[in-house]
Scaffold this active site. Sequence first.
Site, PDB file in Angstrom:
ATOM      1  N   ASP A   1      22.658 -44.975 102.728  1.00  0.00           N
ATOM      2  CA  ASP A   1      23.175 -43.934 103.378  1.00  0.00           C
ATOM      3  C   ASP A   1      21.963 -43.144 104.146  1.00  0.00           C
ATOM      4  O   ASP A   1      20.757 -43.255 103.852  1.00  0.00           O
ATOM      5  CB  ASP A   1      23.629 -42.919 102.204  1.00  0.00           C
ATOM      6  CG  ASP A   1      25.029 -43.386 101.591  1.00  0.00           C
ATOM      7  OD1 ASP A   1      25.830 -44.089 102.391  1.00  0.00           O
ATOM      8  OD2 ASP A   1      25.095 -43.289 100.392  1.00  0.00           O
TER       9      ASP A   1
ATOM     10  N   ASP B   1      31.403 -44.728 105.406  1.00  0.00           N
ATOM     11  CA  ASP B   1      32.074 -43.423 104.902  1.00  0.00           C
ATOM     12  C   ASP B   1      32.955 -42.655 105.522  1.00  0.00           C
ATOM     13  O   ASP B   1      34.063 -42.460 105.427  1.00  0.00           O
ATOM     14  CB  ASP B   1      31.100 -42.724 104.022  1.00  0.00           C
ATOM     15  CG  ASP B   1      30.152 -43.545 103.159  1.00  0.00           C
ATOM     16  OD1 ASP B   1      30.875 -44.340 102.339  1.00  0.00           O
ATOM     17  OD2 ASP B   1      29.118 -43.028 102.773  1.00  0.00           O
TER      18      ASP B   1
END
Length: 202
Positions: free
Chosen positions: A161, A175
């Site tokens: 991330d 995401d």
Amino acid sequence: MAEAERIIGTPDIPDAEGTDEAEGTDEGGSTAADAAVNAGRGKRKVLVLLSVAVVAYLLDLATKMIVVAKLEHQPPIDIVGDWLQFRAIRNAGAAFGIGEAFTVIFTIIASGVIVVIIRLARKLYSLPWAIALGLLLGGALGNLTDRLFRAPGAFEGAVVDFIAPKNFAVFNLADSAIVCGGILIVILSFKGLDPDGTVHKD
């Protein structure tokens, strides 16, 4: 479950689309030519689904490779002051860092989502649904790739991330694709539009 079974169990060739657009057919039925036209439209929608999924997946994969090579173990990069940063982290949980103790379970869930999308693709005649499912598929494949091939091991890999808004969880493009696809599916469901192109009123 009932909603999922209703959607997955929709007819392969939607009568509504065939009867509305066909001319010179008997009432309540469609000709072989109509079936061929609908089948062609279905294939085009599947192509849209796959195209969206491939673009979402490749963008996610490319950005993660850049982040790992250039940003990991480095100070965060300010994009909009301290309101938005690029900051590399490894996330063993679900989207936005939820449930880090259940990595294997989330891997299985992601695999199940992919299987469901593949089943729905066989009955797909709606362009908005093709886009939504393509976003879900690309996002699910992006994070699943991390879980399968990144440390600490297969089915337990930590997702990369890097998008870090202020006072919010750090996330990635996969995401974002999953969330956008999910929002679009909710909107389509409220509008009563099914993947096969038919409109229902509950």
